[in-house]
Enzyme design. Structure first.
Site, PDB file in Angstrom:
ATOM      1  N   CYS A  46      47.836  42.096  14.198  1.00 19.73           N
ATOM      2  CA  CYS A  46      47.663  43.179  13.218  1.00 19.73           C
ATOM      3  C   CYS A  46      46.638  42.828  12.152  1.00 19.73           C
ATOM      4  O   CYS A  46      46.116  43.711  11.469  1.00 19.73           O
ATOM      5  CB  CYS A  46      49.001  43.524  12.567  1.00 19.73           C
ATOM      6  SG  CYS A  46      49.737  42.171  11.615  1.00 19.73           S
ATOM      7  N   HIS A  83      38.456  26.347  12.253  1.00 19.61           N
ATOM      8  CA  HIS A  83      39.082  27.630  11.912  1.00 19.61           C
ATOM      9  C   HIS A  83      40.362  27.828  12.716  1.00 19.61           C
ATOM     10  O   HIS A  83      41.388  28.261  12.175  1.00 19.61           O
ATOM     11  CB  HIS A  83      38.121  28.786  12.182  1.00 19.61           C
ATOM     12  CG  HIS A  83      38.784  30.130  12.125  1.00 19.61           C
ATOM     13  ND1 HIS A  83      39.210  30.710  10.950  1.00 19.61           N
ATOM     14  CD2 HIS A  83      39.148  30.987  13.123  1.00 19.61           C
ATOM     15  CE1 HIS A  83      39.786  31.877  11.211  1.00 19.61           C
ATOM     16  NE2 HIS A  83      39.761  32.066  12.514  1.00 19.61           N
TER      17      HIS A  83
END
Length: 397
Positions: A46, A83
């Site tokens: 999401c 990351h």
């Protein structure tokens, strides 16, 4: 080369993210067509859309990567890997420290494995990333008492409509996000909770856990009419609650609150025109910021763990580079052993048990010789001794 294409909550709101996610898909397809990408993992939640790609033919200055949309982040090599490690550790999440991202990354890896596009490089990176995420959560308090997107949605609701005690709540979607909402609602003294899902038996299972009631998806209008709070978290590709749909329902629009934590969104913006208090993922940022502030002191230790594990991952990559050399050497040594053993067995054919003795002896000799060579070659790889590696490639290949 490792390439990461992404958009996330840090640089885009929910509306922009929906558009940019499609652009990332289009960019990936173009790269795949041009470079025949066989090794990649896609992460879609999401709050983010990402691709991790391993392909040594894609140059960093390829025109496709000079994308005009600045909201698409493109990272290479170490930056891309770091990351990922930060992400699985919960440091890149909107709700810092939340545990769901770890499961989402793990699911993405399994999906790639099932579809046969997770090669040994991405397997190594993602296995390490999942390990790092677990270590960070074990050794720090980054996730202690951490809220999820689901519980943040409940906090947002209480902020705007007060206590949920004696309220009627409708949860639309009984997937992972819906379950997070349900978990947060379980602590509230609700008047009633209803769960709707396209697959009815899934709604039944969740409703039973909550002491609520499962309803048919086709009966949504009936329960929308009586709900004080609606939280929607489906995987539908288009809105399921619109102004047009609500106009057909006899309900008090101004006294209902709707929270949309789906991506793409479940609730269209035009419901606001009816007076409905409607919120989406973007509105959770204030709660997320407070959560981040409370966990700031854990960041330093988490970053130290990530750095240490990244160094170990680099060593693993160096060893991976010489594995092929060592594999060729081992195969060559085994071939020599088999030939010489056949000669020895022919000469000792009249001695009982000689074949087994010769097999054990030669195998032991090869193992000991190979162990010493392997140890030294791997040390040379870790030390980045390119001359030794080049010599090994020349001698053993």
């Amino acid at each position: 080369m490792i390439l990461n294409l992404r958009v996330d909550h840090k640089i885009a709101d929910i509306q922009s993210m929906e558009v940019i996610a499609n652009e990332i898909d289009e960019l990936f397809v173009k790269l795949q067509e041009k470079y025949s990408i066989g090794e990649y993992i896609e992460i879609n939640t999401c709050n983010r859309k990402e691709y991790y790609i391993h392909n040594n033919n894609i140059p960093e200055d390829d025109i496709l990567l000079s994308h005009e949309n600045r909201s698409i982040i493109i990272d290479y090599g170490q930056s891309a890997v770091m990351h990922l490690l930060r992400m699985t550790s919960g440091l890149e999440s909107m709700i810092v420290g939340e545990d769901q991202i770890l499961g989402q990354v793990n699911d993405a890896k399994h999906k790639a494995e099932k579809n046969r596009h997770c090669g040994k490089v991405l397997d190594l990176i993602f296995t390490k990333a999942i390990h790092v995420g677990r270590v960070v959560r074990k050794k720090t308090n980054i996730n202690k008492g951490a809220v999820s997107i689901g519980s943040a949605a409940i906090d947002l609701a209480e902020k705007h409509i007060g206590s949920l005690e004696d309220k009627s709540v409708l949860v639309i979607g009984a997937g992972k996000m819906g379950k997070l909402v349900a978990k947060a609602l379980a602590e509230k003294n609700l008047n009633a909770i209803f769960v709707a899902n396209r697959t009815f038996y899934v709604a039944v299972q969740l409703a039973e856990d909550l002491g609520g009631q499962a309803i048919l998806f086709n009966d949504l209008e009936k329960y929308l009419a009586t709900a004080d709070l609606v939280i929607s978290a489906t995987s539908a590709p288009h809105p399921i609650i619109t102004k047009e749909r609500l106009l057909g329902i006899d309900m008090d629009y101004e006294n209902v609150m709707m929270v949309d934590i789906a991506n793409p969104r479940d609730i269209s913006e035009d419901v606001l025109e009816l007076g409905v208090k409607s919120f989406n993922i973007d509105d959770l940022r204030e709660i997320a910021d407070e959560n981040t502030r409370l966990r700031k002191k854990e960041f330093g230790e988490a970053e130290n763990i990530i750095t240490e594990e990244f160094i170990l991952l680099q060593d693993s990559f160096k060893i991976m580079d010489v594995d092929e050399i060592l594999g060729n050497l081992r195969a060559s040594m085994e071939d020599i052993r088999q030939r010489e053993m056949e000669k020895a067995n022919a000469k000792l054919s009249n001695i009982d048990g000689s074949a087994k003795i010769v097999d054990n002896l030669t195998n032991s000799i090869i193992n000991k010789i190979f162990h010493d060579i392997s140890k030294k070659v791997k040390k040379a790889a870790k030390d980045e001794n390119k001359e030794v590696i080049a010599a090994c490639e020349y001698i053993f290949n």
